[in-house]
Structure formats: structure tokens, C-alpha cells
Design a protein around this motif. Structure first.
Motif, mmCIF file in Angstrom:
data_model
loop_
_atom_site.group_PDB
_atom_site.id
_atom_site.type_symbol
_atom_site.label_atom_id
_atom_site.label_comp_id
_atom_site.label_asym_id
_atom_site.label_seq_id
_atom_site.Cartn_x
_atom_site.Cartn_y
_atom_site.Cartn_z
ATOM 1 N N CYS A 65 0.833 -1.208 -0.109
ATOM 2 C CA CYS A 65 -0.043 0.084 -0.041
ATOM 3 C C CYS A 65 0.819 1.329 0.029
ATOM 4 O O CYS A 65 0.501 2.326 -0.695
ATOM 5 N N SER A 71 -4.548 3.585 0.352
ATOM 6 C CA SER A 71 -4.784 3.024 1.550
ATOM 7 C C SER A 71 -5.160 1.306 1.336
ATOM 8 O O SER A 71 -5.384 1.136 0.228
ATOM 9 N N GLY A 73 -7.667 -0.217 2.279
ATOM 10 C CA GLY A 73 -9.041 -0.272 1.908
ATOM 11 C C GLY A 73 -9.210 -0.334 0.356
ATOM 12 O O GLY A 73 -9.816 -1.030 -0.158
ATOM 13 N N ASN A 74 -8.517 0.583 -0.210
ATOM 14 C CA ASN A 74 -8.514 0.886 -1.618
ATOM 15 C C ASN A 74 -7.776 -0.332 -2.444
ATOM 16 O O ASN A 74 -8.161 -0.823 -3.563
ATOM 17 N N TYR A 76 -7.459 -3.294 -1.353
ATOM 18 C CA TYR A 76 -8.397 -4.593 -1.151
ATOM 19 C C TYR A 76 -9.466 -4.468 -2.320
ATOM 20 O O TYR A 76 -10.179 -5.707 -2.425
ATOM 21 N N ARG A 77 -9.956 -3.439 -2.790
ATOM 22 C CA ARG A 77 -10.843 -3.223 -3.664
ATOM 23 C C ARG A 77 -10.344 -3.883 -4.983
ATOM 24 O O ARG A 77 -11.272 -4.544 -5.728
#
Length: 181
Positions: A65, A71, A73-74, A76-77
Motif C-alpha cells: 500500500c 490505503s 481499503g483501496n 483490497y478493492r
């Protein structure tokens, strides 16, 4: 005019006789597929740098990351795990090699010369990181069935590409027609 409340939007229209609302339209931006593909490639490049530096097992998703400038979260998209990233890198490279073999053409000169150039392109001119990653994938293939399957798919592309190149060279007379494959 448009009015939005969260994800729910309404359009207000007026003419000389009436004012009416068109409600229920979702005016959210649609995903830009090209932008998503670009971000995916950036993640793969960042992961490649991290994996070459520290290895698959020692590299954390947080390091990837940080290298990618996004991030968790991004990230993992785009990829659900490090294994998914490794699979994505392998698929990207497999597709590239298949396309390179597909470009071989007897009308562009000797196929053996083209194969030599293809070898130089992938083994000499590519960044050192590529070789390090390839070695790590081969090492993992001896331990995990998923990596073994990835390697088998890559081998198949190379074998088919070489077989087609040899056959084309036999057809063009560059190689003897009775040459065994």
C-alpha cells in the motif's frame, strides 16, 4: 437542476406551464474501467518492487500500500490477498509473453533471429526485479498447488509459442521440414 441527497438524486424540470420532478435517478459516476486497470497495474508494479526487495512472505500488504501510495481499503478493492496480487502479476506477464509469441512472423525476418530477440527482451532487458519474482514464483510452485498451476499455465504459453515458431520456421524453409519438435 439536479438535487442529490446521498446516492438518491432528483432532477427538477420546468417549462412555461409546470414544474415537475424526475425522481429516483442515480446520477453517480460510473466506474472508469481504464482508470481501474491503470490503478491495478500500479499496484502490481508496487508489489513487484516490494516482493523483489523482501520476498513474498516478508512483504506485508501495508508495504505494498505504501509503495502504491494508497490505503489498504483501496488496495483490497483490487486484490483480496497477496496471493491474488502474485496471480495478477503472473497473468499479466503470461499475457505479455503470449502476445510476444503471437507477433513472431516469418515475413519479418528469420524466426530464429526473432526468437533470439524475444529471449533478449525478456531475459536481458527486463528489470532485474522480473527475474527475482520469477525465481520466487518457481520456488513457491514446489510448495503450493496454486503457484504450480500458475507456472504450468506460463509453461504452456511458452511451449505453444515455441512450437508455433518452429512450425512456421519449418514451413518457411528456415528449419528442415523433418525436424522433430
Amino acid at each position: 437542476e439536479r438535487f442529490c441527497l446521498g446516492l438518491y438524486c432528483a432532477a427538477v424540470k420546468a417549462n412555461e406551464r409546470s414544474l415537475y420532478f424526475t425522481a429516483g435517478h442515480n446520477f453517480m459516476r460510473r466506474p472508469n474501467v481504464q482508470l481501474q486497470a491503470g490503478r491495478r497495474d500500479e499496484i502490481l508494479e508496487a508489489a513487484q518492487t516490494c516482493f523483489a526487495r523482501s520476498g513474498f512472505h516478508q512483504t506485508s500488504m501495508q508495504e505494498i500500500c505504501t509503495q502504491a501510495g494508497m490505503s489498504p481499503g483501496n488496495l483490497y478493492r483490487y486484490f483480496s490477498s497477496k496471493d491474488a496480487i502474485i496471480a495478477g502479476m503472473s497473468e499479466r506477464d503470461r499475457t505479455e509473453v503470449a502476445a510476444d509469441f503471437a507477433q513472431l512472423d516469418p515475413s519479418k525476418g528469420g524466426l530464429l533471429d526473432q526468437l533470439e530477440e524475444l529471449g533478449r527482451q525478456h531475459m536481458v532487458r527486463k528489470p532485474r526485479e522480473k527475474a527475482i519474482i520469477a525465481l520466487q514464483i518457481w520456488a513457491e510452485a514446489s510448495r503450493t498447488p496454486e503457484m504450480a498451476q500458475i507456472c504450468a499455465g506460463f509453461d504452456e504459453v511458452v511451449e505453444l509459442g515455441l512450437g508455433a515458431a518452429v512450425e512456421a520456421a519449418k514451413q518457411s524453409g528456415e528449419l528442415p521440414s523433418n525436424l522433430d519438435q
